[in-house]
Design a protein around this motif. Sequence first.
Motif, PDB file in Angstrom:
ATOM      1  N   LEU A 110       0.795  -1.023   0.003  1.00 23.68           N
ATOM      2  CA  LEU A 110      -0.122   0.103   0.073  1.00 23.68           C
ATOM      3  C   LEU A 110       0.986   1.273  -0.010  1.00 23.68           C
ATOM      4  CD1 LEU A 110      -2.525  -0.892   2.803  1.00 23.68           C
ATOM      5  CD2 LEU A 110      -2.761  -1.244   0.271  1.00 23.68           C
ATOM      6  N   LEU A 111       0.403   2.479  -0.328  1.00 19.02           N
ATOM      7  CA  LEU A 111       0.720   3.643  -0.482  1.00 19.02           C
ATOM      8  C   LEU A 111      -0.040   4.640   0.261  1.00 19.02           C
ATOM      9  CD1 LEU A 111       3.660   4.794  -1.625  1.00 19.02           C
ATOM     10  CD2 LEU A 111       2.184   5.785  -3.382  1.00 19.02           C
ATOM     11  N   ALA A 112       0.450   5.472   1.136  1.00 21.43           N
ATOM     12  CA  ALA A 112      -0.392   6.473   1.784  1.00 21.43           C
ATOM     13  C   ALA A 112       0.067   7.897   1.323  1.00 21.43           C
ATOM     14  CB  ALA A 112      -0.486   6.352   3.121  1.00 21.43           C
ATOM     15  N   THR A 113      -0.930   8.729   0.881  1.00 22.26           N
ATOM     16  CA  THR A 113      -0.461  10.003   0.556  1.00 22.26           C
ATOM     17  C   THR A 113      -1.530  11.134   1.092  1.00 22.26           C
ATOM     18  OG1 THR A 113      -2.212   9.969  -1.359  1.00 22.26           O
ATOM     19  CG2 THR A 113       0.071   9.333  -2.011  1.00 22.26           C
ATOM     20  N   SER A 114      -0.741  12.194   1.470  1.00 21.84           N
ATOM     21  CA  SER A 114      -1.488  13.452   1.891  1.00 21.84           C
ATOM     22  C   SER A 114      -1.461  14.642   1.022  1.00 21.84           C
ATOM     23  CB  SER A 114      -1.384  13.884   3.452  1.00 21.84           C
ATOM     24  OG  SER A 114       0.181  14.181   3.356  1.00 21.84           O
ATOM     25  N   SER A 115      -2.319  15.496   1.112  1.00 17.74           N
ATOM     26  CA  SER A 115      -2.401  16.482   0.123  1.00 17.74           C
ATOM     27  C   SER A 115      -2.864  17.790   0.544  1.00 17.74           C
ATOM     28  CB  SER A 115      -3.337  16.164  -1.069  1.00 17.74           C
ATOM     29  OG  SER A 115      -3.625  17.103  -2.241  1.00 17.74           O
ATOM     30  N   GLY A 157      -9.357   4.311  -1.198  1.00 15.35           N
ATOM     31  CA  GLY A 157     -10.335   5.220  -0.478  1.00 15.35           C
ATOM     32  C   GLY A 157      -9.713   6.450  -0.057  1.00 15.35           C
ATOM     33  N   PRO A 158     -10.323   7.499   0.204  1.00 16.31           N
ATOM     34  CA  PRO A 158      -9.772   8.703   0.806  1.00 16.31           C
ATOM     35  C   PRO A 158     -10.083   8.585   2.279  1.00 16.31           C
ATOM     36  CG  PRO A 158     -11.989   9.053   0.010  1.00 16.31           C
ATOM     37  CD  PRO A 158     -11.627   7.899  -0.452  1.00 16.31           C
ATOM     38  N   LEU A 159      -9.227   9.282   3.175  1.00 18.42           N
ATOM     39  CA  LEU A 159      -9.289   9.392   4.433  1.00 18.42           C
ATOM     40  C   LEU A 159      -9.700  10.782   4.753  1.00 18.42           C
ATOM     41  CD1 LEU A 159      -5.968   7.513   5.564  1.00 18.42           C
ATOM     42  CD2 LEU A 159      -8.428   6.713   5.197  1.00 18.42           C
ATOM     43  N   THR A 160     -10.955  11.152   4.951  1.00 20.74           N
ATOM     44  CA  THR A 160     -11.302  12.639   5.137  1.00 20.74           C
ATOM     45  C   THR A 160     -11.805  13.064   6.411  1.00 20.74           C
ATOM     46  OG1 THR A 160     -13.737  11.705   4.749  1.00 20.74           O
ATOM     47  CG2 THR A 160     -12.215  12.327   2.664  1.00 20.74           C
ATOM     48  N   GLY A 161     -11.718  14.210   6.846  1.00 17.12           N
ATOM     49  CA  GLY A 161     -12.123  14.827   8.076  1.00 17.12           C
ATOM     50  C   GLY A 161     -11.320  15.827   8.419  1.00 17.12           C
ATOM     51  N   HIS A 162      -9.916  15.841   8.038  1.00 12.53           N
ATOM     52  CA  HIS A 162      -9.276  17.357   8.436  1.00 12.53           C
ATOM     53  C   HIS A 162      -9.856  18.543   7.791  1.00 12.53           C
ATOM     54  CE1 HIS A 162      -5.468  15.714  10.172  1.00 12.53           C
ATOM     55  NE2 HIS A 162      -5.581  14.752   9.638  1.00 12.53           N
ATOM     56  N   VAL A 163      -9.670  19.478   8.529  1.00 13.86           N
ATOM     57  CA  VAL A 163     -10.354  20.930   7.940  1.00 13.86           C
ATOM     58  C   VAL A 163      -9.181  21.751   7.557  1.00 13.86           C
ATOM     59  CG1 VAL A 163     -11.299  23.117   8.739  1.00 13.86           C
ATOM     60  CG2 VAL A 163     -11.972  21.041   9.944  1.00 13.86           C
ATOM     61  N   GLY A 164      -8.788  21.559   6.256  1.00 10.44           N
ATOM     62  CA  GLY A 164      -7.602  22.469   5.715  1.00 10.44           C
ATOM     63  C   GLY A 164      -6.701  21.086   4.937  1.00 10.44           C
ATOM     64  N   ALA A 165      -5.549  21.517   4.496  1.00 14.59           N
ATOM     65  CA  ALA A 165      -4.322  20.753   4.203  1.00 14.59           C
ATOM     66  C   ALA A 165      -3.917  19.519   4.983  1.00 14.59           C
ATOM     67  CB  ALA A 165      -3.240  21.494   3.659  1.00 14.59           C
ATOM     68  N   VAL A 166      -3.590  18.412   4.523  1.00 11.88           N
ATOM     69  CA  VAL A 166      -3.067  17.246   5.310  1.00 11.88           C
ATOM     70  C   VAL A 166      -1.511  17.472   4.983  1.00 11.88           C
ATOM     71  CG1 VAL A 166      -3.230  14.853   5.949  1.00 11.88           C
ATOM     72  CG2 VAL A 166      -5.277  16.017   5.028  1.00 11.88           C
ATOM     73  N   GLY A 217      -2.372  17.822  10.205  1.00 14.90           N
ATOM     74  CA  GLY A 217      -2.814  18.985   9.156  1.00 14.90           C
ATOM     75  C   GLY A 217      -2.809  20.241   9.808  1.00 14.90           C
ATOM     76  N   VAL A 218      -3.118  21.082   9.068  1.00 17.52           N
ATOM     77  CA  VAL A 218      -3.180  22.604   9.374  1.00 17.52           C
ATOM     78  C   VAL A 218      -4.108  22.960  10.287  1.00 17.52           C
ATOM     79  CG1 VAL A 218      -2.169  23.253   7.177  1.00 17.52           C
ATOM     80  CG2 VAL A 218      -4.429  23.395   7.394  1.00 17.52           C
ATOM     81  N   ASP A 219      -5.060  22.011  10.838  1.00 16.69           N
ATOM     82  CA  ASP A 219      -5.906  22.206  11.540  1.00 16.69           C
ATOM     83  C   ASP A 219      -5.399  21.724  13.152  1.00 16.69           C
ATOM     84  OD1 ASP A 219      -8.040  19.235  11.063  1.00 16.69           O
ATOM     85  OD2 ASP A 219      -5.901  19.565  11.433  1.00 16.69           O
ATOM     86  N   LYS A 220      -4.207  21.735  13.033  1.00 14.61           N
ATOM     87  CA  LYS A 220      -3.449  21.553  14.381  1.00 14.61           C
ATOM     88  C   LYS A 220      -3.700  20.012  15.033  1.00 14.61           C
ATOM     89  CE  LYS A 220      -4.427  26.526  15.257  1.00 14.61           C
ATOM     90  NZ  LYS A 220      -4.771  27.538  16.315  1.00 14.61           N
ATOM     91  N   THR A 221      -4.478  19.197  14.247  1.00 21.03           N
ATOM     92  CA  THR A 221      -4.756  18.009  14.840  1.00 21.03           C
ATOM     93  C   THR A 221      -3.752  16.673  14.194  1.00 21.03           C
ATOM     94  OG1 THR A 221      -6.370  17.456  13.167  1.00 21.03           O
ATOM     95  CG2 THR A 221      -7.085  18.733  14.995  1.00 21.03           C
ATOM     96  N   VAL A 222      -3.594  15.884  15.092  1.00 24.46           N
ATOM     97  CA  VAL A 222      -3.072  14.441  14.598  1.00 24.46           C
ATOM     98  C   VAL A 222      -4.269  13.507  14.641  1.00 24.46           C
ATOM     99  CG1 VAL A 222      -1.377  12.511  14.926  1.00 24.46           C
ATOM    100  CG2 VAL A 222      -0.671  14.907  15.475  1.00 24.46           C
ATOM    101  N   ARG A 223      -4.534  12.599  13.600  1.00 20.43           N
ATOM    102  CA  ARG A 223      -5.254  11.841  13.639  1.00 20.43           C
ATOM    103  C   ARG A 223      -5.042  10.290  13.176  1.00 20.43           C
ATOM    104  NH1 ARG A 223     -10.723  14.872  11.828  1.00 20.43           N
ATOM    105  NH2 ARG A 223     -10.135  17.052  12.333  1.00 20.43           N
TER     106      ARG A 223
END
Length: 681
Positions: A577-582, A599-608, A624-630
């Motif tokens: 597998l390959l994981a990418t963030s954008s 499939g996408p991993l969605t939920g961050h508010v702003g860039a990952v 991400g730029v939303d200051k969170t780690v998920r």
Amino acid sequence: MLRSGQNFAGYSIERMLGVGGMGAVYLARHPRMNRRVALKVLNDDLAADPKARLAFDRESILAVELDHPNIIPIYDRSGPQDPALWLAMRHINGGDASSLLTPWPEGLPVEQAIRLITDAAHALDYAHSKGVLHRDVKPANLLIEQDPRVGERAMLTDFGIARTLDDTTTNSGVVASLAYTAPERFTDQRPTDHRADIYSLGCTFYQLLTGQPPFPRTSQAAVIAAHLGQPVPLTTTRRPDLPRGLDSVIATSLAKDPEQRYQTCADLADAAHRALGYRRAAPPPRATPAAEAVEKPAPATTFTAATPEVTNSRPVTAEATAAATADRRISRRSLLIGGAITVPVTAAVITAAVTQFDSGGGTANSAAPSAAVTPDTVLTGHTDGVRAVAFSPEGALLVSGSLDQTAQVWEVSARRAGGAPISTGHPVQTVAFSPDGSLLATAGGAKGEWTTQLWDVLARQPDGQPLNPGSCTGIETTAFSPDGTLLAVGRRVGNGSAIQLWNTRTRQLDGQQLDSGNATAALAFSPDGTLLAASQGTGIDSKVRLWNTATRQPLATDLTGHLGEVVSIAFSPDGALLATSSLDTTARLWDVRARQPIGPLTGHVGAVSTVAFSPDGRWVATGGVDKTVRLWDVASRNRIGQPLTAHTDRVTSVRFSPDGTLMASGSQDGTVRLWRLSTTR
């Protein structure tokens, strides 16, 4: 004795540099090469002794073959028909380690002493790997070079009395200096092996730390008796300001029984670096020619209002010091500074509930294991944003690279900085460890000045010249190949190749380069090293291209689907597998063989900004730029638990420790946070 202007073996003598029991050393010039050398000429009685001549010929052949940056190279030697025995060596115009003690009669600054001993350890271990013993390790044979590229470094000389490791002849007539001689060399009870050099290196280290050898006595007999039967002296008795852990380092190095010593010189050096974690917060002042910088105490472990406050309430004790040095066979690159210190965690565990997920995710598999995440530690000290974090391959170290132009090495078990930060000379955008942990790559810059630099992790010094990126407007990513032979550097350029492939041995560009357009913000090698994944393009044209590392050709199908630039890439541990963030606010999983999205991993508010796989491949972490780690479950692609919200600015990098028990996150807020992970069902 040779006079100035005299010709000897084709060399023009300029002056005497020194004289010893075996002969004299002269500064000489080769008449044709116009190069100054240190010419060592042995005494006539040795040249007249057939056994000594035979031994010199055998051992000089071995010494000539030693090729190491911390060993003085030998350019030429006497031939069988020469009436005298001589060696022509590189001339070092910097004195020896004993001369450094003149302005420091009570011992060198501890960091300098450890740095010099580390250089000597590298040289000795290399010689031992070639079957060569030195047998005369002492400060006078540790020459000091002021290299404009890496600063001060030590170079070992005088292998003229070396023996091969399989030589079983015990030493009944000791040639080496008695003050540094291992006790087994005074008896016929066992053959001498490489651990005698380790003992001598320990004696040398003791002198650099305290200003005198470990057993200063008024007669040779008393010195020998002390080596054979006297207890090892404490460094802190002579210098109370030294870290107490160094007492154990010296005691292990100078054990009477070779089996009880460190088994490599690098083990000794590693243990010395570990001992620095026991430096007292405010050592008593002592008269020195220059004021020493006092290391500040490690900051208390704290958390923001998002999590309860945690403090490190366990003091460093003598028992902890002993525990830290109990295991003498330390990994060569395990620079554990603090040993067995632990951080009690009182914060409540954030229970990971896989039933909670964001829009776009499917229903969680209730049988799949989830993760419990415990806030562990916040590491502070950077004065600007942290852009990248990386664990060393064995997990003992964590490095953070910052825009404040430093890379800080953190000792993971002690949760503290392992000495002063590495001053990189450029804002650091990315950091990466080589697979064997010996090298650290940092890259970054600003205002048209961009560079990639390799560092010797053990010495904390540059390893060679910076790698010239050529014309570019940015360097944002680097990656070592799994075998460590290549370093890939992703750049932003106006025209031409955006990916450079450097040979880590020659430090030259390696073969055909990869033309990936004008921007590469993310790189990753597959675990087997056959593929290199690289981001290409920006905006809706962004994609990931897979390159065959052997042919340097791209595979036929690109990975497309992101609507913004891909800024982070990670392969799963099995490479499937390959994981990418954008910048398009999503992370995505891809089937590498099929070149298809999972499939996408969605939920961050702003860039990952960042993505990473756990070592077992079950989880993916994003920041991400939303200051969170998920944290995400790979099988279900559902988010695990609630977002981790301790950072006060955007999260720039997340990485898992090699054993999967910790996760590190770096942030533009200038901190690195550690999170403890455990599996629940």
